[in-house]
Enzyme design. Structure first.
Site, mmCIF file in Angstrom:
data_model
loop_
_atom_site.group_PDB
_atom_site.id
_atom_site.type_symbol
_atom_site.label_atom_id
_atom_site.label_comp_id
_atom_site.label_asym_id
_atom_site.label_seq_id
_atom_site.Cartn_x
_atom_site.Cartn_y
_atom_site.Cartn_z
ATOM 1 N N ARG A 1 -17.113 -34.887 41.404
ATOM 2 C CA ARG A 1 -16.350 -33.756 40.863
ATOM 3 C C ARG A 1 -16.812 -32.517 41.611
ATOM 4 O O ARG A 1 -17.981 -32.148 41.573
ATOM 5 C CB ARG A 1 -16.594 -33.583 39.364
ATOM 6 C CG ARG A 1 -16.150 -32.214 38.860
ATOM 7 C CD ARG A 1 -16.150 -32.092 37.373
ATOM 8 N NE ARG A 1 -15.042 -32.835 36.786
ATOM 9 C CZ ARG A 1 -14.590 -32.651 35.553
ATOM 10 N NH1 ARG A 1 -15.158 -31.755 34.768
ATOM 11 N NH2 ARG A 1 -13.584 -33.365 35.078
ATOM 12 N N HIS B 1 -6.650 -34.214 39.729
ATOM 13 C CA HIS B 1 -7.504 -34.824 38.699
ATOM 14 C C HIS B 1 -6.898 -36.187 38.323
ATOM 15 O O HIS B 1 -6.387 -36.374 37.220
ATOM 16 C CB HIS B 1 -7.579 -33.898 37.480
ATOM 17 C CG HIS B 1 -8.689 -34.232 36.528
ATOM 18 N ND1 HIS B 1 -9.599 -35.246 36.761
ATOM 19 C CD2 HIS B 1 -9.026 -33.685 35.324
ATOM 20 C CE1 HIS B 1 -10.456 -35.295 35.755
ATOM 21 N NE2 HIS B 1 -10.140 -34.368 34.865
ATOM 22 N N GLN C 1 -7.913 -38.347 35.011
ATOM 23 C CA GLN C 1 -7.336 -37.850 33.774
ATOM 24 C C GLN C 1 -5.916 -38.385 33.607
ATOM 25 O O GLN C 1 -5.522 -38.811 32.509
ATOM 26 C CB GLN C 1 -7.321 -36.307 33.784
ATOM 27 C CG GLN C 1 -6.676 -35.694 32.551
ATOM 28 C CD GLN C 1 -7.472 -35.949 31.284
ATOM 29 O OE1 GLN C 1 -8.671 -35.691 31.258
ATOM 30 N NE2 GLN C 1 -6.835 -36.429 30.235
ATOM 31 N N ASP D 1 -2.689 -27.263 29.807
ATOM 32 C CA ASP D 1 -4.064 -27.212 30.330
ATOM 33 C C ASP D 1 -4.523 -25.758 30.244
ATOM 34 O O ASP D 1 -3.703 -24.844 30.065
ATOM 35 C CB ASP D 1 -4.078 -27.724 31.788
ATOM 36 C CG ASP D 1 -5.484 -27.763 32.388
ATOM 37 O OD1 ASP D 1 -6.476 -27.761 31.627
ATOM 38 O OD2 ASP D 1 -5.598 -27.804 33.629
ATOM 39 N N CYS E 1 -5.587 -32.224 28.610
ATOM 40 C CA CYS E 1 -6.723 -32.941 29.213
ATOM 41 C C CYS E 1 -8.048 -32.565 28.551
ATOM 42 O O CYS E 1 -8.999 -33.330 28.609
ATOM 43 C CB CYS E 1 -6.780 -32.649 30.699
ATOM 44 S SG CYS E 1 -6.877 -30.902 31.109
ATOM 45 N N ARG F 1 -9.906 -42.060 28.751
ATOM 46 C CA ARG F 1 -10.645 -41.826 30.010
ATOM 47 C C ARG F 1 -11.575 -43.004 30.261
ATOM 48 O O ARG F 1 -11.698 -43.503 31.380
ATOM 49 C CB ARG F 1 -11.471 -40.528 29.924
ATOM 50 C CG ARG F 1 -10.665 -39.236 29.866
ATOM 51 C CD ARG F 1 -9.915 -38.972 31.142
ATOM 52 N NE ARG F 1 -10.782 -38.881 32.298
ATOM 53 C CZ ARG F 1 -11.445 -37.779 32.677
ATOM 54 N NH1 ARG F 1 -11.297 -36.656 32.013
ATOM 55 N NH2 ARG F 1 -12.222 -37.781 33.748
HETATM 56 N N1 CP Z 1 -10.690 -33.532 30.957
HETATM 57 C C1 CP Z 1 -11.863 -33.492 31.595
HETATM 58 O O1 CP Z 1 -11.999 -33.834 32.763
HETATM 59 O O2 CP Z 1 -12.895 -33.050 30.822
HETATM 60 P P1 CP Z 1 -14.355 -32.665 31.299
HETATM 61 O O3 CP Z 1 -14.234 -31.429 32.140
HETATM 62 O O4 CP Z 1 -15.128 -32.424 30.037
HETATM 63 O O5 CP Z 1 -14.923 -33.796 32.112
HETATM 64 N N1 NVA Z 2 -7.655 -27.409 35.254
HETATM 65 C C1 NVA Z 2 -8.939 -27.636 34.612
HETATM 66 C C2 NVA Z 2 -9.080 -29.061 34.185
HETATM 67 C C3 NVA Z 2 -10.332 -29.365 33.441
HETATM 68 C C4 NVA Z 2 -10.472 -30.819 33.085
HETATM 69 C C5 NVA Z 2 -10.055 -27.237 35.563
HETATM 70 O O1 NVA Z 2 -9.971 -27.562 36.753
HETATM 71 O O2 NVA Z 2 -10.998 -26.590 35.118
#
Ligand code: CP
Ligand code: NVA
Length: 305
Positions: free
Chosen positions: A102, A129, A132, A224, A264, A292
């Site tokens: 990530r 992502h 997700q 989101d 998400c 997930r």
């Molecule tokens: N939705 C998601 O990826 O959550 P986190 O940022 O908590 O991993």
């Molecule tokens: N769009 C958000 C998603 C978090 C799971 C971000 O990138 O922070």
């Protein structure tokens, strides 16, 4: 399939297989049937951004598959001090059986996958992502009994979630309407790729600035955060711009009567969504969060077994 970086790279058949495996693994878990498919294998998990769901679901998932998850915060490993992606990929390939990452730059994930001999899983970049969205497709299937022919509406920022949802819907033949304010539209290359994929499955992709137009006849309404990780300094301006894109009772009421609400998470109640929507019986946010685990186990089992 060596890596899982973008749903756009997967075929419709591969997505279908992953979802079927996720359903099987979920049922086995619920019935207490062990499935140590990755016994003795180690997954390195590089995090350059915060996480609740991704970290916990990958760690627990890897453990349930009989393997070992190794948490690697980018601030603790040399990557965070400027060691190259090339060297990191080569070194980690000598120890691990897979890498989950990530981070901010999508190119970094592509480079990691290019130089690593082991599978690389994208657990969120600024662009995409995909993990997700696998969970979201599984959740949609569980609640609606099908994916093809449904309509999803995404309202908000043209961000990583919007992009991966477009890719996911296009691959499974689900229509998607995306409403974003001017200046916060989706990446043009992603839209173009998704439209190409959609031609093959019959999905309809609509891009608009009008949330009311977008939400009409929606089976699934998705939102989101307005302020993604790394955009904290833009918070005040974003709250101002996105205000008309809030999913509240009035707007949600324009979707189909049996529409489900998806997010998400993490969610910010009173901003992108109101409590009376996200905490209503139509909301399936915790099913998505649970899924997930099952969807990512399918991805890990497929790539790493
Ligand atoms: N939705 C998601 O990826 O959550 P986190 O940022 O908590 O991993
Ligand atoms: N769009 C958000 C998603 C978090 C799971 C971000 O990138 O922070």
């Amino acid at each position: 399939m060596k890596d899982f970086i973008s749903i756009h790279d997967c075929s419709t058949e591969e997505i279908d297989k992953l979802l079927k495996l996720a359903i099987k693994l979920k049922a086995e878990l619920k019935n207490g049937i062990p499935h140590p498919i990755l016994k003795g294998k180690t997954l390195g998990m590089i995090f350059s951004k915060s996480s609740t769901r991704t970290r916990v679901s990958f760690e627990v998932g890897m453990t349930q598959l009989g393997g070992y998850p190794l948490f690697l915060s980018s601030s603790d490993i040399q990557l965070g001090r400027g060691e190259t992606i090339y060297d990191t990929a080569n070194v980690l390939s000598r120890y691990l059986d897979g890498i989950m990452i990530r981070t901010f730059s999508h190119q970094d994930v592509l480079d990691l996958a290019k130089y690593a001999d082991i599978p690389v899983i994208n657990a969120l970049t600024d662009l995409l992502h995909p993990c997700q969205v696998m969970a979201d497709l599984l959740t949609a299937y569980e609640h609606k009994g099908r994916l093809k022919g449904l309509k999803m509406t995404y309202i908000g920022d043209g961000n990583n979630m919007a992009h991966s949802l477009m890719y996911g819907c296009a691959k499974v033949g689900m229509d998607i309407s995306v409403a974003t304010p001017a200046g916060y539209t989706c990446d043009e290359e992603v839209v173009s790729n998704a439209k190409d994929d959609a031609k093959k499955t019959g999905a309809n992709i609509v891009i608009t600035q009008d949330p009311v137009e977008a939400i009409k006849d929606a089976d699934i309404v998705y939102s989101d955060t307005w302020v993604s990780m790394g955009q904290e300094e833009e918070k005040a301006e974003r709250i101002r711009v996105f205000k008309p894109y809030q999913i509240n009772r009035e707007l949600f009421g324009k979707a189909k009567p049996d529409a489900v609400f998806m997010h998400c998470l993490p969610a910010y109640r009173g901003f992108e969504v109101t409590e009376d929507v996200i905490d209503s019986p139509n909301s399936v946010i915790f099913d998505e969060a649970e899924n997930r685990l099952h969807a990512q186990k399918a991805v890990m089992a497929t790539l790493m077994a």
